[in-house]
Design an enzyme around this catalytic site. Structure first.
Site, PDB file in Angstrom:
ATOM      1  N   CYS A 159     -15.927  67.091 -34.008  1.00 51.78           N
ATOM      2  CA  CYS A 159     -15.277  65.793 -34.561  1.00 51.78           C
ATOM      3  C   CYS A 159     -16.325  64.459 -34.102  1.00 51.78           C
ATOM      4  CB  CYS A 159     -13.867  65.515 -34.279  1.00 51.78           C
ATOM      5  SG  CYS A 159     -13.400  65.618 -32.796  1.00 51.78           S
ATOM      6  N   GLY A 189      -7.677  63.674 -31.021  1.00 49.89           N
ATOM      7  CA  GLY A 189      -8.603  64.689 -30.697  1.00 49.89           C
ATOM      8  C   GLY A 189      -8.232  65.895 -29.805  1.00 49.89           C
ATOM      9  N   HIS A 252     -12.596  58.296 -34.039  1.00 48.20           N
ATOM     10  CA  HIS A 252     -13.559  58.489 -33.013  1.00 48.20           C
ATOM     11  C   HIS A 252     -14.629  57.444 -33.264  1.00 48.20           C
ATOM     12  CE1 HIS A 252     -11.512  61.898 -31.368  1.00 48.20           C
ATOM     13  NE2 HIS A 252     -12.372  62.712 -31.920  1.00 48.20           N
TER      14      HIS A 252
HETATM   15  N1  LIG Z   1      -7.627  67.330 -33.404  1.00 46.46           N
HETATM   16  C1  LIG Z   1      -8.928  67.134 -33.628  1.00 46.46           C
HETATM   17  O1  LIG Z   1      -9.218  66.096 -34.056  1.00 46.46           O
HETATM   18  C2  LIG Z   1      -9.743  68.212 -34.070  1.00 46.46           C
HETATM   19  C3  LIG Z   1     -11.059  67.964 -34.621  1.00 46.46           C
HETATM   20  C4  LIG Z   1     -11.923  69.068 -34.664  1.00 46.46           C
HETATM   21  C5  LIG Z   1     -11.600  70.362 -34.424  1.00 46.46           C
HETATM   22  N2  LIG Z   1     -10.442  70.485 -33.627  1.00 46.46           N
HETATM   23  C6  LIG Z   1     -10.100  71.746 -33.146  1.00 46.46           C
HETATM   24  O2  LIG Z   1      -8.865  72.485 -33.960  1.00 46.46           O
HETATM   25  C7  LIG Z   1      -8.457  73.364 -33.442  1.00 46.46           C
HETATM   26  C8  LIG Z   1      -6.894  73.101 -33.025  1.00 46.46           C
HETATM   27  O3  LIG Z   1      -6.791  71.737 -32.615  1.00 46.46           O
HETATM   28  P1  LIG Z   1      -5.631  71.129 -32.669  1.00 46.46           P
HETATM   29  O4  LIG Z   1      -5.768  69.458 -32.291  1.00 46.46           O
HETATM   30  O5  LIG Z   1      -4.954  71.013 -34.231  1.00 46.46           O
HETATM   31  O6  LIG Z   1      -4.550  71.788 -31.685  1.00 46.46           O
HETATM   32  P2  LIG Z   1      -3.318  71.839 -31.568  1.00 46.46           P
HETATM   33  O7  LIG Z   1      -2.331  70.714 -32.019  1.00 46.46           O
HETATM   34  O8  LIG Z   1      -2.792  72.146 -29.849  1.00 46.46           O
HETATM   35  O9  LIG Z   1      -2.836  73.123 -32.500  1.00 46.46           O
HETATM   36  C9  LIG Z   1      -2.944  74.433 -31.827  1.00 46.46           C
HETATM   37  C10 LIG Z   1      -2.534  75.583 -33.079  1.00 46.46           C
HETATM   38  O10 LIG Z   1      -2.892  76.449 -32.669  1.00 46.46           O
HETATM   39  C11 LIG Z   1      -2.064  77.719 -32.494  1.00 46.46           C
HETATM   40  N3  LIG Z   1      -2.182  78.448 -31.538  1.00 46.46           N
HETATM   41  C12 LIG Z   1      -2.061  78.284 -30.137  1.00 46.46           C
HETATM   42  N4  LIG Z   1      -2.045  79.302 -29.442  1.00 46.46           N
HETATM   43  C13 LIG Z   1      -2.103  80.351 -30.335  1.00 46.46           C
HETATM   44  C14 LIG Z   1      -2.208  81.749 -29.960  1.00 46.46           C
HETATM   45  N5  LIG Z   1      -2.236  82.705 -29.095  1.00 46.46           N
HETATM   46  N6  LIG Z   1      -2.481  82.480 -31.239  1.00 46.46           N
HETATM   47  C15 LIG Z   1      -2.318  81.869 -32.383  1.00 46.46           C
HETATM   48  N7  LIG Z   1      -2.008  80.354 -32.699  1.00 46.46           N
HETATM   49  C16 LIG Z   1      -2.194  79.849 -31.514  1.00 46.46           C
HETATM   50  C17 LIG Z   1      -0.493  76.808 -32.075  1.00 46.46           C
HETATM   51  O11 LIG Z   1       0.398  77.459 -32.818  1.00 46.46           O
HETATM   52  P3  LIG Z   1       1.817  77.357 -32.254  1.00 46.46           P
HETATM   53  O12 LIG Z   1       2.301  75.794 -32.677  1.00 46.46           O
HETATM   54  O13 LIG Z   1       2.844  78.306 -32.588  1.00 46.46           O
HETATM   55  O14 LIG Z   1       1.672  77.213 -30.361  1.00 46.46           O
HETATM   56  C18 LIG Z   1      -0.845  75.514 -33.287  1.00 46.46           C
HETATM   57  O15 LIG Z   1      -0.591  75.880 -34.477  1.00 46.46           O
HETATM   58  C19 LIG Z   1      -9.164  73.595 -31.779  1.00 46.46           C
HETATM   59  O16 LIG Z   1     -10.096  74.309 -31.890  1.00 46.46           O
HETATM   60  C20 LIG Z   1      -9.894  72.169 -31.880  1.00 46.46           C
HETATM   61  O17 LIG Z   1     -10.945  72.004 -31.073  1.00 46.46           O
HETATM   62  C21 LIG Z   1      -9.590  69.619 -33.499  1.00 46.46           C
END
Ligand SMILES: NC(=O)c1ccc[n+]([C@@H]2O[C@H](COP(=O)([O-])OP(=O)(O)OC[C@H]3O[C@@H](n4cnc5c(N)ncnc54)[C@H](OP(=O)(O)O)[C@@H]3O)[C@@H](O)[C@H]2O)c1
Length: 359
Positions: A159, A189, A252
């Site tokens: 991002c 993020g 960002h």
């Molecule tokens: N936030 C951003 O701005 C952004 C931007 C670009 C890329 N990303 C990428 O996108 C991804 C997710 O980011 P996020 O910010 O959405 O994170 P998040 O809010 O922490 O969400 C994580 C997700 O992953 C699931 N999860 C965690 N452990 C798991 C497991 N062992 N098996 C299956 N599912 C699992 C969680 O499910 P539960 O709810 O069941 O725990 C939840 O649905 C990451 O790789 C991050 O680097 C994020």
């Protein structure tokens, strides 16, 4: 399951990016959300039950997903059954994500990924549709390498790079030599909201794990060349990045300094930004913003609170272009990290892959 639209699964549907996916895909003209998955902790509940008290967006939970069951993604084959492709945005270890995404691709279900697990692989494209739409051709090589007919992985870049790479791309014909960039990254993020993160309030944290390395290497892959067998990263540009976490919810910002090999005036740069029409606009993709780059003339813009939502969160805003004492020019730019930088960018990538015939 829909007969007229592509049936899509969202993996990580309960997370911050997953929540963006379910809101952005409500009433999507080409894609129908057919299944949702997350970890075993969320599985077996309805979506509404699993995100109750942790829906992080300023929007309501869309009605259409409230009663959908959440699958455990560990039951991968059951989840993938009947899907045309998946979006994947999970907070798991890199090695675990690699195993998961490869397994899905080998089940012949394409993966449009927000995760970084495969971004370094030479046969995996990292696509910003307005910039390197042609990199999707590497999917044919990837399918040969995986031994799949339909399955593949296409990633969306980090991002943090999605504000400055769009701004710099149309200037590349002037020979970009060196870039110094400092990013000021929102708390979303890290999948968090300000209210749950008191340690960031009134504070700045000068470290985001792995982010500086990605911010320096991923632009070079986006600007890379497609050979018969690989995407070869650009080698003619040096990038130095610093990445800071700041008390901002969404958006960002990047402060960029840049040196060119050829002379270019300030007026010319602004004109290039303002008149830039990406090649993919010919496809009229549903999630493409009307205007990709917008130069804001006021000295105090862009600002996350005022400008992150430009183009429904899919546009890039730029401002404060001025001459620099060490580099040639410096400027500020901004993108919405969970829309353009995450779910929205992935949806646009899937739209591109559909018109290109990969989905
Ligand atoms: N936030 C951003 O701005 C952004 C931007 C670009 C890329 N990303 C990428 O996108 C991804 C997710 O980011 P996020 O910010 O959405 O994170 P998040 O809010 O922490 O969400 C994580 C997700 O992953 C699931 N999860 C965690 N452990 C798991 C497991 N062992 N098996 C299956 N599912 C699992 C969680 O499910 P539960 O709810 O069941 O725990 C939840 O649905 C990451 O790789 C991050 O680097 C994020």
């Amino acid at each position: 399951m829909s007969e007229s639209k592509l049936n899509v699964g969202i993996i990580g549907a309960t997370g911050y990016v997953g929540q963006r996916f379910v809101t952005l895909l409500e009433n999507h003209p080409w894609f129908s959300v057919a299944k949702l998955a997350a970890s075993a902790n969320s599985a077996g509940k309805t979506y509404e039950e699993s995100v109750r008290n942790r829906f992080k967006l300023e929007l309501p939970i869309p009605e259409y997903v409230k009663n959908m069951p959440v699958y455990d993604i560990a039951e991968t084959a059951e989840f993938c059954d009947g899907l045309d492709f998946v979006f994947c945005a999970v907070n798991m270890r890199k090695g675990e994500i690699r195993v998961l995404e490869e397994k899905i691709a080998k089940l012949e279900v394409p993966v449009v990924s927000n995760n970084s697990a495969f971004r370094e692989r030479e046969d995996v494209p990292i696509i910003i549709p307005e910039i390197n739409p042609e990199h999707s051709k590497i999917i044919e090589v990837q399918r040969k390498n995986w031994g799949t007919k339909r399955g593949f992985i296409a990633a969306k870049p980090n991002c943090s790079i999605q504000s400055y790479v769009p701004a710099l791309t149309p200037l590349r014909s002037y020979g970009i030599d060196k870039i110094s960039v400092c990013t000021y990254q929102a708390i979303s993020g890290a999948g968090k909201v300000l209210a749950d993160t008191p340690e960031i309030l009134g504070n700045v944290v000068p470290f985001i794990g792995g982010e500086e390395e990605k911010s320096e290497s991923e632009p070079l892959k986006v600007w890379g060349t497609l050979t018969g067998e690989a995407i070869v990263s650009a080698k003619d540009i040096a990038i130095s990045a610093q990445c800071y976490r700041v008390p901002v919810q969404e958006g960002h910002t990047a402060a960029v300094s840049v040196t060119f090999n050829n002379k270019i005036t300030k007026g010319k740069i602004i004109n290039i930004w303002e008149s830039y029409v990406p090649e993919i606009y010919k496809y009229k993709l549903p999630s493409a913003p009307k205007k990709f780059l917008t130069y804001l003339d006021k000295d105090n813009r862009p600002q996350p609170l005022l400008d992150a939502n430009i183009g429904n969160g899919m546009g890039i805003s730029i401002g404060r272009l001025r001459e620099d004492n060490i580099f040639d020019y410096k400027f500020a730019c901004l993108s919405h990290n969970t829309i353009r930088g995450a779910a929205g960018g992935a949806v646009l990538t899937a739209e591109l892959l559909k018109v290109q015939g990969y989905l």
